[in-house]
Each structure stands twice: as C-alpha cells, then as structure tokens.
Design an enzyme around this catalytic site. Structure first.
Site: not given
Length: 425
Positions: A63, A271-272, A314, A338-339, A341
């Site tokens: 966000e 990983p998130r 990164e 988010n697609p 990016e």
C-alpha cells in the site's frame, strides 16, 4: 453519533493499558521496532516541517509503495509541500527507508487509542489526511474531524469479509463513519457497491482503478543486475515471488518437473516474509536441493538449483532478471499479490486461483490471455510451456498492455488531493 461508534470511541479513549500490552507482545514477536515504539503511542520522533503538510497513511509495504509515485509528483509540482507517510509494520519502514521522496518523513502510525491519536495530530497538524486502501480506523477519522483535518480515502478496497465485519456494526455506525470522509476513490465496482451498501453517499464515491497501475516501476541496482546476469549466463531463470507457507512445496514440485525439460533451470525463490528463510533453506537442503542463500552471501555456482533471495527491497531486480514469475499468495488463500510489478518489468505472470485481493486486474489479465492461472498440481506443466522464450515474451507484452492502460489513476488521485488542498487553503 451512532451508538456503536460512540461505544468504540469510549473504549478507545481508555484503551492505553491494553494497547501497551499488545505492543509488548508484538515487540517480543519482532513485529515492532524497539527504537521507535513510542511512535505507536503518538509520540513523534521527528519535528513537524514548516508550511503545509499532507499526511498519507497506508497499512504496509504494498500500500505504501503505491503512494510513493504520487508523493514524488506532488512534491515536484508543489515545492512548498511537505509530506508525512505513516505505516504500521517494520517491513514497510525498512522498505521505505531508502525510497522516501524529498521532504517526506516516515512515522509509525499510532494504535487507534484516542489520546494517542490526539497527541499525534497535535504534533503534526496535517492540512489533509489521505488514507489508502482499507485503513478505516474510527479513532483516527473522528479525531481528524474534531481537529478540522479533511480526510479522503484513495485506492479504496473492501473485501467481502471486511464488508461483513462492518455490517455487524450496524449500518448506522458504518454510515456515520463513512460520512466523515470527504471523498472516496475505489479500486473496483465491487468495493464501491460494498461502500454504498454501508451508507457512503454516491456523490462522494467514484471508481478509478488501482493506484498500483500508475506506480513507477520498482527500482533496482543495475550493476547488481549485470553481475547476476553474467553469473547466470547460459541458464534459464524463473521467479517465485512473495511465497507463503504452503506454497514453497508446490513451487519446488513444479521446479523439479520443469527441470526435466530445462536442465540448467534455476529458481529464484523470494519468500514474502524473510524471517521464514532459515526454515525454508533447511527444508530444501534436507530434500536434496542445492541452495544458495542471498542474505548469507552464498555464491551462485553451476550446481545451484535454488537461489533463496531472502532480502528486502529487491523485487525490481528479480523481476528484471527472470523472464517468468509466479506471483505468490495465490496457491493458498492469502489473496494474491501485486501483478503490476512483474507486468511493468517484462516478466510473464503465473498465478494460482486465490487472487481476491486483486480480483479485478487478474480478471482483466485472464480475459486478455496475459497471465496463466494454474492450480498447484499443474504449475510444473504450465511453467515448462511458458519458459519457451516466444511464449514468455507474448505473455509479458500482453500483461504490460493491460496494466499500462490504467496509468491515469494516479492523475485522478492527484487531481483530488490538489483540489482538496486548494479547498483547505
């Protein structure tokens, strides 16, 4: 004032002891910054700048990143403006540390305890408050009203679950709170309809799309990209981005399947939550995979099958380096990530079925055949096909066309905020 809202505010006025215990638990779990914990009680760690100040608030990483381009452009157009950007997570603070535009200060948002929020507003005295996505905190909104600070909600998103939770408050309480917003720009019609059903006046609402469509491409270190490209020359790379618990096993199954056709294939696994990386690395090595871990400085060699990119900030590097990206949070019911990016950086998109956080854009990508929806068991076969350079390029170009079509969303948000500032002046 609606009875339920009055009860909430009465509790929030006396909630400091409980809120401090919550903060201590979060601190013990590593979810708060010990050096900045006082900010969560509304105690500022920076002075208020002179002149007009616009306060932007977002929950966390995604966000807040969607707001940076907007803040940058506002600062360019209006050199007299300063900006305050608040978030609620340590990961967002780490991400923003090197990315804040000029004249922009980051603070952690106070918990929604009325005296803490009042102290925060007394110090910062913003001329306008701009909330992002789903940050509808009653204490924040009501205290802004009491201090004469106009509040607007941009990039608004409300899931079915959030709508059900607000509905349990009763329409009167939700309507009372929403009536305090000067204007709302919603990401999609589903959000707009939910807000209308809770009592938001239609004349204060418009559907604009998501700010992520107008966000600048993620930054990267070009020298590092060149170095990694040379290190992996002659190899085929793919990316598993922002994965969650339960997804790595499915990703690795797909990787093993694709290796039968692409013998020098290497996976970049991000990983998130980087704090999971140690356990992921141990599990992969126990299963026989050759793993290099970025945070510990491991080098990529010819035998490396998985590069565990467990660092923050990164993603722009990995999307540029990998022609195919699986976007995580979608094989498990997290809601997807988010697609825009990968689309902005030329990486073909694979995703699972759980994309309700970005339902509208994934639906548009699907209709345009610009992304591949797959269940976990099918991911390996789909990956093997999409790794073909012509197919990856076709998907990437189609996704770029879909996502770039909404670049005017930022313009509409800017027009709204500037108009409100002119009204304040």
């Amino acid at each position: 004032m609606a009875h339920a809202l009055r009860l909430y505010l009465a509790g929030a006025a006396r909630a400091a002891p409980l809120a401090r215990r919550v903060l201590q638990r979060r601190l013990a779990d590593g979810r708060e910054d010990p050096d900045r914990l006082s900010e969560r009680e509304g105690i500022a760690s920076a002075p208020r700048p002179d002149g007009p100040l616009v306060w932007f608030h977002a929950a966390s990483v995604g966000e807040s990143l969607s707001l940076l381009e907007m803040i940058r452009r506002m600062g360019t157009e209006r050199p007299d403006l300063s900006f305050l950007l608040t978030t609620g997570t340590v990961t967002s603070a780490a991400m923003l540390a090197s990315r804040l535009p000029p004249r922009c200060t980051h603070q952690f948002v106070p918990l929604d305890v009325v005296p803490w929020m009042r102290r925060f507003l007394d110090h910062w005295r913003p001329d306008l408050a701009v909330l992002a996505e789903s940050e509808l905190w009653p204490g924040l909104i009501v205290e802004c009203g009491r201090q004469g600070v106009p509040v607007t909600l941009i990039n608004a998103r409300m899931t079915a679950r959030s709508h059900a939770r607000w509905s349990r408050w009763g329409r009167g309480a939700a309507s009372d709170l929403l009536s305090r917003l000067a204007h709302v720009q919603a990401q999609d019609e589903a959000t707009a309809e939910r807000l209308r059903s809770l009592g938001l006046p239609s004349e204060r609402l418009e559907v604009t799309g998501t700010l992520k469509e107008g966000a600048a491409a993620l930054p990267h270190d070009e020298r590092e990209r060149d170095r990694l490209a040379q290190t992996t020359a002659g190899r085929t790379l793919w990316l598993a981005a922002s994965t969650h618990d339960g997804e790595e096993a499915q990703v690795m199954q797909a990787h093993g399947q694709a290796l039968r056709a692409w013998h020098r294939l290497m996976l970049v696994l991000v990983p998130r939550h980087p704090d999971r990386a140690q356990g992921i690395a141990e599990g992969l090595r126990d299963a026989g995979w050759h793993v290099a871990r970025r945070s510990t400085g491991d080098t990529i060699g010819p035998e490396t099958q998985v590069y565990l990119a467990d660092t923050m900030g990164e993603m722009g590097l990995w999307y540029r380096l990998c022609p195919v990206s699986f976007v995580g949070g979608s094989l498990v019911p997290v809601g997807g990530h988010n697609p825009f990016e990968p689309a902005a950086l030329g990486s073909a998109i694979l995703h699972g079925p759980h994309v309700f956080n970005f339902a509208d854009i994934y639906d548009r990508l699907g209709r345009a055949q610009a992304a591949c929806l797959t269940e976990g068991a099918e991911l390996g076969a789909v990956l093997t096909r999409v790794l073909e350079p012509d197919e990856a390029a076709r998907l990437a170009h189609a996704a770029w066309e879909v996502c770039s079509a909404g670049a005017d969303v930022t313009e509409r948000a800017l027009d709204l905020v500037f108009a409100m500032l002119d009204g304040v002046d």
